[in-house]
Scaffold this active site. Structure first.
Site, PDB file in Angstrom:
ATOM      1  N   GLU A   8       0.868  -1.184   0.000  1.00 28.71           N
ATOM      2  CA  GLU A   8       0.000   0.000   0.000  1.00 28.71           C
ATOM      3  C   GLU A   8       0.901   1.228   0.000  1.00 28.71           C
ATOM      4  O   GLU A   8       1.011   1.947   0.998  1.00 28.71           O
ATOM      5  CB  GLU A   8      -0.944   0.036   1.193  1.00 28.71           C
ATOM      6  N   HIS A  10       2.142   4.691  -1.995  1.00 26.52           N
ATOM      7  CA  HIS A  10       1.486   5.605  -2.921  1.00 26.52           C
ATOM      8  C   HIS A  10       2.431   6.517  -3.682  1.00 26.52           C
ATOM      9  O   HIS A  10       3.536   6.795  -3.246  1.00 26.52           O
ATOM     10  CB  HIS A  10       0.450   6.426  -2.173  1.00 26.52           C
ATOM     11  N   HIS A 169      -9.180   0.765  -0.953  1.00 25.44           N
ATOM     12  CA  HIS A 169      -8.496   1.816  -0.182  1.00 25.44           C
ATOM     13  C   HIS A 169      -9.509   2.880   0.242  1.00 25.44           C
ATOM     14  O   HIS A 169     -10.462   3.138  -0.487  1.00 25.44           O
ATOM     15  CB  HIS A 169      -7.395   2.439  -1.053  1.00 25.44           C
ATOM     16  N   ASP A 293       2.180   2.119   3.806  1.00 23.27           N
ATOM     17  CA  ASP A 293       1.365   3.298   3.489  1.00 23.27           C
ATOM     18  C   ASP A 293       2.280   4.510   3.297  1.00 23.27           C
ATOM     19  O   ASP A 293       1.941   5.637   3.651  1.00 23.27           O
ATOM     20  CB  ASP A 293       0.294   3.595   4.553  1.00 23.27           C
TER      21      ASP A 293
HETATM   22 MN    MN Z   1      -2.974   4.463   1.869  1.00 18.73          MN
END
Ligand code: MN
Length: 330
Positions: A8, A10, A169, A293
């Site tokens: 996850e 980005h 998400h 993340d």
């Molecule tokens: Mn995220």
């Protein structure tokens, strides 16, 4: 632990940055934090350096939320998805195709186009599935199409054929549904609102009958399952008590069965060992995967926690790497 895989993580693009005003994020998170996040979202070198430093071998990267889901105009959203996937391919994954893999952006405004774009991204660009930021605005900022709703099944049909996972998400709740956060702006996003929004969306998928029609779909949930490992037994208990009332919807099986057959969860942004134990207990150790993340969270903090968490070493190996290798056929 060496050779970790994270999923996850980005990025952003110049096209994406041209669409959103980061003002509300900066107001919530502070300017210094968001300036740092925004520069890291566009950067490849620092990402690879940090992966090296924290023994992360492979990152499956994706466009940051809300992406295509909050573009109002359907044609613009479809075009945005195609351009975004090309840009991810050219500017990110091509830099190190072995260590940087990607989830496709898709525009569910037009489920047929989303299915075609996913197929192109998987077959031509080597992407590993799709990451979808919750509901899709269709026609206005206060309209929503959730992923269980009838038009979207055309998309799921293709997902089932392609046999790739979809990462569900979070995004913020519809503007008209944020009354409960009024006066408490810090709660709208990742601190609290994301969990409620995304867990409820996942339950909608379970109750819709989608997994009865497509029993092999794999959905990945964020943030240690957004509270579902702890809340699911009560959900199941109370749904059972309601069986003479509105009943269980279209679902043929219990929510617990769907959760353990069709869902995976990641540790992204939720680095807490008691929560990890609870997730393993509800999902099994084969369905929990390490993630960070980045750049909203730090690879160092996540890795320091995970590498030292009190779990069996063979579980660490599965959660940190083995489950992702198997799920993504890497
Ligand atoms: Mn995220």
């Amino acid at each position: 632990m060496k050779g970790k895989i994270v999923l996850e993580e980005h990025l952003s693009t110049t096209l994406n940055n041209s669409l959103w005003d980061a003002g509300s994020e900066a107001a919530r998170n502070g300017k210094a934090y968001m300036d740092d996040v925004e520069s890291r979202l566009l950067d490849v070198d620092r990402r690879l350096e940090e992966m090296d430093r924290n023994a992360i071998e492979i990152a499956i990267i994706s466009l940051t939320s809300p992406g295509a889901q909050s573009i109002i105009d359907p044609r613009e959203a479809v075009e945005f998805a195609r351009k975004t996937n090309d840009e991810i391919n050219e500017n990110f994954t091509a830099r190190d195709p072995r260590r940087l893999r990607a989830f496709a952006t898709v525009a569910l405004h037009s489920p047929g186009d989303a299915a075609d774009e996913l197929e192109r991204a998987v077959i031509e660009l080597g992407m590993l599935g799709a990451l979808i930021n919750g509901y899709t605005n269709v026609g206005s900022a206060d309209s929503a199409q959730y992923l269980d709703e009838a038009p979207v099944w055309e998309f799921w049909d293709r997902v089932a054929q392609l046999e790739v996972p979809v990462y569900l998400h979070p995004r913020e709740a519809l503007p008209s549904q944020q009354r409960i956060y009024e006066g408490y702006a810090s709660l709208v996003g990742s601190a609290w609102g994301f969990a409620h929004e995304t867990a409820t969306h996942a339950i909608r998928l379970m109750l819709s009958g989608l997994f009865d029609r497509y029993p092999n779909l794999s959905i990945i949930l964020v943030h240690l399952g957004e509270g579902l490992p702890l809340m699911l037994p009560r959900l199941e208990h109370r749904l059972r008590m309601q069986h003479e009332g509105v009943g269980l919807g279209a679902a043929k099986r219990t929510v617990g069965e769907y959760l353990s057959h069709n869902f995976y969860i990641t540790t992204s942004g939720h680095f807490h060992t008691a929560g990890l134990h609870s997730a393993i207990a509800e999902f099994s150790t084969d369905r929990v995967m390490f993630s960070v993340d980045y750049p909203y969270e730090s690879m160092a903090m996540a890795s320091e926690w995970f590498d030292n968490a009190t779990i069996a070493e063979n579980d660490r190996e599965r959660i940190g790497r083995g489950n992702a290798l198997r799920l993504f056929k890497l």
